[in-house]
Design a protein around this motif. Structure first.
Motif, PDB file in Angstrom:
ATOM      1  N   PHE A  14     -41.336  13.285 -21.265  1.00 34.80           N
ATOM      2  CA  PHE A  14     -41.046  13.139 -22.692  1.00 34.80           C
ATOM      3  C   PHE A  14     -41.274  14.451 -23.428  1.00 34.80           C
ATOM      4  O   PHE A  14     -40.455  14.872 -24.259  1.00 34.80           O
ATOM      5  N   VAL A  15     -42.391  15.125 -23.133  1.00 32.89           N
ATOM      6  CA  VAL A  15     -42.694  16.402 -23.784  1.00 32.89           C
ATOM      7  C   VAL A  15     -41.655  17.456 -23.419  1.00 32.89           C
ATOM      8  O   VAL A  15     -41.185  18.226 -24.270  1.00 32.89           O
ATOM      9  N   LEU A  16     -41.253  17.511 -22.140  1.00 36.20           N
ATOM     10  CA  LEU A  16     -40.250  18.476 -21.700  1.00 36.20           C
ATOM     11  C   LEU A  16     -38.907  18.221 -22.382  1.00 36.20           C
ATOM     12  O   LEU A  16     -38.234  19.156 -22.839  1.00 36.20           O
ATOM     13  N   THR A  17     -38.522  16.944 -22.483  1.00 36.53           N
ATOM     14  CA  THR A  17     -37.264  16.600 -23.146  1.00 36.53           C
ATOM     15  C   THR A  17     -37.304  16.978 -24.622  1.00 36.53           C
ATOM     16  O   THR A  17     -36.319  17.483 -25.173  1.00 36.53           O
ATOM     17  N   ALA A  18     -38.435  16.748 -25.262  1.00 33.23           N
ATOM     18  CA  ALA A  18     -38.581  17.089 -26.682  1.00 33.23           C
ATOM     19  C   ALA A  18     -38.437  18.588 -26.906  1.00 33.23           C
ATOM     20  O   ALA A  18     -37.805  19.031 -27.866  1.00 33.23           O
ATOM     21  N   LEU A  19     -39.019  19.400 -26.015  1.00 31.22           N
ATOM     22  CA  LEU A  19     -38.916  20.854 -26.144  1.00 31.22           C
ATOM     23  C   LEU A  19     -37.479  21.322 -25.951  1.00 31.22           C
ATOM     24  O   LEU A  19     -36.990  22.192 -26.689  1.00 31.22           O
ATOM     25  N   LEU A  20     -36.789  20.764 -24.951  1.00 31.89           N
ATOM     26  CA  LEU A  20     -35.393  21.137 -24.723  1.00 31.89           C
ATOM     27  C   LEU A  20     -34.522  20.731 -25.904  1.00 31.89           C
ATOM     28  O   LEU A  20     -33.622  21.474 -26.319  1.00 31.89           O
ATOM     29  N   TYR A  21     -34.797  19.571 -26.459  1.00 33.97           N
ATOM     30  CA  TYR A  21     -34.050  19.106 -27.616  1.00 33.97           C
ATOM     31  C   TYR A  21     -34.269  20.022 -28.811  1.00 33.97           C
ATOM     32  O   TYR A  21     -33.340  20.343 -29.563  1.00 33.97           O
ATOM     33  N   LEU A  22     -35.504  20.492 -28.991  1.00 31.92           N
ATOM     34  CA  LEU A  22     -35.813  21.395 -30.097  1.00 31.92           C
ATOM     35  C   LEU A  22     -35.048  22.705 -29.965  1.00 31.92           C
ATOM     36  O   LEU A  22     -34.536  23.241 -30.955  1.00 31.92           O
ATOM     37  N   GLN A  29     -28.516  24.850 -35.565  1.00 26.86           N
ATOM     38  CA  GLN A  29     -28.806  25.307 -36.916  1.00 26.86           C
ATOM     39  C   GLN A  29     -28.432  26.777 -37.095  1.00 26.86           C
ATOM     40  O   GLN A  29     -27.923  27.176 -38.149  1.00 26.86           O
ATOM     41  N   THR A  30     -28.684  27.585 -36.076  1.00 25.60           N
ATOM     42  CA  THR A  30     -28.326  29.003 -36.139  1.00 25.60           C
ATOM     43  C   THR A  30     -26.821  29.188 -36.243  1.00 25.60           C
ATOM     44  O   THR A  30     -26.329  29.991 -37.044  1.00 25.60           O
ATOM     45  N   GLU A  31     -26.060  28.444 -35.436  1.00 25.18           N
ATOM     46  CA  GLU A  31     -24.605  28.562 -35.455  1.00 25.18           C
ATOM     47  C   GLU A  31     -24.035  28.114 -36.794  1.00 25.18           C
ATOM     48  O   GLU A  31     -23.125  28.747 -37.342  1.00 25.18           O
ATOM     49  N   ILE A  32     -24.560  27.019 -37.338  1.00 27.79           N
ATOM     50  CA  ILE A  32     -24.080  26.547 -38.638  1.00 27.79           C
ATOM     51  C   ILE A  32     -24.438  27.550 -39.726  1.00 27.79           C
ATOM     52  O   ILE A  32     -23.643  27.821 -40.633  1.00 27.79           O
ATOM     53  N   GLY A  33     -25.625  28.145 -39.639  1.00 33.16           N
ATOM     54  CA  GLY A  33     -26.019  29.171 -40.601  1.00 33.16           C
ATOM     55  C   GLY A  33     -25.100  30.380 -40.545  1.00 33.16           C
ATOM     56  O   GLY A  33     -24.713  30.936 -41.586  1.00 33.16           O
ATOM     57  N   THR A  75     -22.062  22.987 -26.223  1.00 30.82           N
ATOM     58  CA  THR A  75     -22.558  21.763 -25.588  1.00 30.82           C
ATOM     59  C   THR A  75     -23.617  21.069 -26.431  1.00 30.82           C
ATOM     60  O   THR A  75     -23.845  19.880 -26.274  1.00 30.82           O
ATOM     61  N   GLY A  76     -24.280  21.792 -27.315  1.00 32.31           N
ATOM     62  CA  GLY A  76     -25.348  21.198 -28.101  1.00 32.31           C
ATOM     63  C   GLY A  76     -24.876  20.380 -29.284  1.00 32.31           C
ATOM     64  O   GLY A  76     -25.685  19.736 -29.951  1.00 32.31           O
ATOM     65  N   SER A  77     -23.565  20.383 -29.571  1.00 32.56           N
ATOM     66  CA  SER A  77     -23.073  19.676 -30.754  1.00 32.56           C
ATOM     67  C   SER A  77     -23.192  18.169 -30.634  1.00 32.56           C
ATOM     68  O   SER A  77     -23.034  17.462 -31.627  1.00 32.56           O
ATOM     69  N   GLU A  78     -23.480  17.650 -29.413  1.00 35.60           N
ATOM     70  CA  GLU A  78     -23.606  16.204 -29.277  1.00 35.60           C
ATOM     71  C   GLU A  78     -24.871  15.664 -29.926  1.00 35.60           C
ATOM     72  O   GLU A  78     -25.025  14.451 -30.088  1.00 35.60           O
ATOM     73  N   VAL A  79     -25.813  16.535 -30.292  1.00 35.16           N
ATOM     74  CA  VAL A  79     -27.008  16.053 -30.987  1.00 35.16           C
ATOM     75  C   VAL A  79     -26.684  15.671 -32.421  1.00 35.16           C
ATOM     76  O   VAL A  79     -27.476  14.991 -33.078  1.00 35.16           O
ATOM     77  N   ILE A  80     -25.530  16.117 -32.950  1.00 36.13           N
ATOM     78  CA  ILE A  80     -25.114  15.768 -34.298  1.00 36.13           C
ATOM     79  C   ILE A  80     -24.412  14.423 -34.267  1.00 36.13           C
ATOM     80  O   ILE A  80     -23.534  14.183 -33.439  1.00 36.13           O
ATOM     81  N   TYR A 107     -25.827  17.124 -42.308  1.00 38.14           N
ATOM     82  CA  TYR A 107     -25.502  16.381 -41.101  1.00 38.14           C
ATOM     83  C   TYR A 107     -26.750  15.664 -40.604  1.00 38.14           C
ATOM     84  O   TYR A 107     -27.871  15.936 -41.038  1.00 38.14           O
ATOM     85  N   GLN A 108     -26.534  14.710 -39.692  1.00 37.78           N
ATOM     86  CA  GLN A 108     -27.626  13.945 -39.112  1.00 37.78           C
ATOM     87  C   GLN A 108     -27.723  14.241 -37.624  1.00 37.78           C
ATOM     88  O   GLN A 108     -26.691  14.340 -36.938  1.00 37.78           O
ATOM     89  N   VAL A 109     -28.929  14.380 -37.137  1.00 34.34           N
ATOM     90  CA  VAL A 109     -29.135  14.627 -35.709  1.00 34.34           C
ATOM     91  C   VAL A 109     -29.872  13.445 -35.097  1.00 34.34           C
ATOM     92  O   VAL A 109     -30.725  12.817 -35.738  1.00 34.34           O
ATOM     93  N   LEU A 110     -29.504  13.134 -33.868  1.00 33.56           N
ATOM     94  CA  LEU A 110     -30.110  12.023 -33.147  1.00 33.56           C
ATOM     95  C   LEU A 110     -31.243  12.546 -32.270  1.00 33.56           C
ATOM     96  O   LEU A 110     -31.083  13.531 -31.555  1.00 33.56           O
ATOM     97  N   MET A 111     -32.369  11.885 -32.311  1.00 31.27           N
ATOM     98  CA  MET A 111     -33.525  12.347 -31.561  1.00 31.27           C
ATOM     99  C   MET A 111     -34.133  11.187 -30.782  1.00 31.27           C
ATOM    100  O   MET A 111     -34.685  10.250 -31.370  1.00 31.27           O
ATOM    101  N   PRO A 112     -34.077  11.248 -29.444  1.00 31.88           N
ATOM    102  CA  PRO A 112     -33.308  12.207 -28.634  1.00 31.88           C
ATOM    103  C   PRO A 112     -31.832  11.874 -28.660  1.00 31.88           C
ATOM    104  O   PRO A 112     -31.469  10.760 -29.027  1.00 31.88           O
ATOM    105  N   PRO A 113     -30.958  12.812 -28.307  1.00 31.35           N
ATOM    106  CA  PRO A 113     -29.512  12.578 -28.376  1.00 31.35           C
ATOM    107  C   PRO A 113     -29.078  11.466 -27.426  1.00 31.35           C
ATOM    108  O   PRO A 113     -29.627  11.294 -26.355  1.00 31.35           O
ATOM    109  N   GLY A 114     -28.078  10.709 -27.887  1.00 33.80           N
ATOM    110  CA  GLY A 114     -27.523   9.653 -27.046  1.00 33.80           C
ATOM    111  C   GLY A 114     -28.149   8.294 -27.284  1.00 33.80           C
ATOM    112  O   GLY A 114     -27.646   7.287 -26.802  1.00 33.80           O
ATOM    113  N   ILE A 115     -29.245   8.227 -28.044  1.00 38.63           N
ATOM    114  CA  ILE A 115     -29.895   6.947 -28.315  1.00 38.63           C
ATOM    115  C   ILE A 115     -29.585   6.581 -29.761  1.00 38.63           C
ATOM    116  O   ILE A 115     -30.222   7.066 -30.700  1.00 38.63           O
TER     117      ILE A 115
END
Length: 246
Positions: A14-22, A29-33, A75-80, A107-115
């Protein structure tokens, strides 16, 4: 030990997934900025033509196009939530009284993505730029109202009529010094060492498709375009750019 492992291992995942998600979230956020910054820079040049309700629509459409361009294939856009279509630019607009352009992406982000059942997190990013509306009193003082405005760079030898000219937007590539002899620029010419930055030598060098020099550092003035807007009469006799000068 088996029971302890059964309890600790899921927590570790869970901790590893949270770090990768972050990391993915920060990248998005950088790309949108970056997209908002580029859209703001381009729109600020047209600030003098932005009036009424149409200006807010123009700001939203142009910035939305930039955001889609930056996130295309990421590939990270699926979190949106709903992907790039879930990014709203409704808060964007032009304030004619203060000559200020505001670009806002929500925009809204799903945490974790896919749920989908997890409550999404809403993020809002805002970019505010002051629009360029002309020379104002300076132009009237010179008595040359309506004179054409062009663009020049600190080290350029021509003036440009379009801010989107490809000579003003350098495409910098990193390569190995051992390969420099075999490389050619966009005109088929060879690269020579830059007179400004090539001192100690480096195994990694930087080149551009429009230039004919290889550089030791990205901070070299030859890789920086300090763009200024001037009146055509203030170019000091510089010839027009072959690409956009007309």
């Amino acid at each position: 030990m088996t029971v302890e492992a059964a309890l600790v291992f899921p927590l570790f995942l869970f901790v590893l997934t949270a770090l990768l998600y972050l990391v993915v979230l920060l990248r998005i956020q950088t790309e949108i900025g970056r997209a908002l910054t580029d859209a703001g820079r381009e729109l600020s040049q047209d600030a003098g033509m932005m009036e009424g309700m149409e200006s807010s629509a123009l700001a939203g459409i142009r910035s939305s196009q930039k955001v889609r361009e930056y996130l295309k294939g990421r590939t990270g856009s699926e979190v949106i939530k709903q992907g790039v279509n879930g990014i709203s630019m409704a808060g964007s607009g032009w304030n004619g009284a203060d000559s200020v352009l505001t670009l806002q992406a929500s925009y809204q982000v799903l945490m974790p993505p896919g749920i989908s059942w997890f409550h999404p997190i809403r993020i809002t990013q805002t970019k505010v730029v002051r629009g360029w509306t002309g020379f104002g009193k300076r132009q009237a003082f010179l008595g040359e109202e309506g004179e054409e405005i062009v663009y020049v760079t600190d080290y350029g030898t021509v003036y440009h009529r379009s801010l989107n000219c490809r000579h003003l937007k350098l495409s910098i590539q990193q390569t190995n010094f051992a390969q420099i002899e075999s490389l050619r620029n966009g005109s088929g010419g060879k690269y020579a060492p830059c007179e400004r930055c090539w001192k100690n030598g480096s195994q990694i060098v930087y080149v551009t498709s429009d230039g004919n020099r290889y550089h030791e550092t990205l901070n070299c003035s030859g890789l920086v375009r300090g763009i200024r807007t001037v009146l055509l009469s203030e170019t000091g006799g510089l010839p027009p750019c072959s690409m956009c000068g007309g």
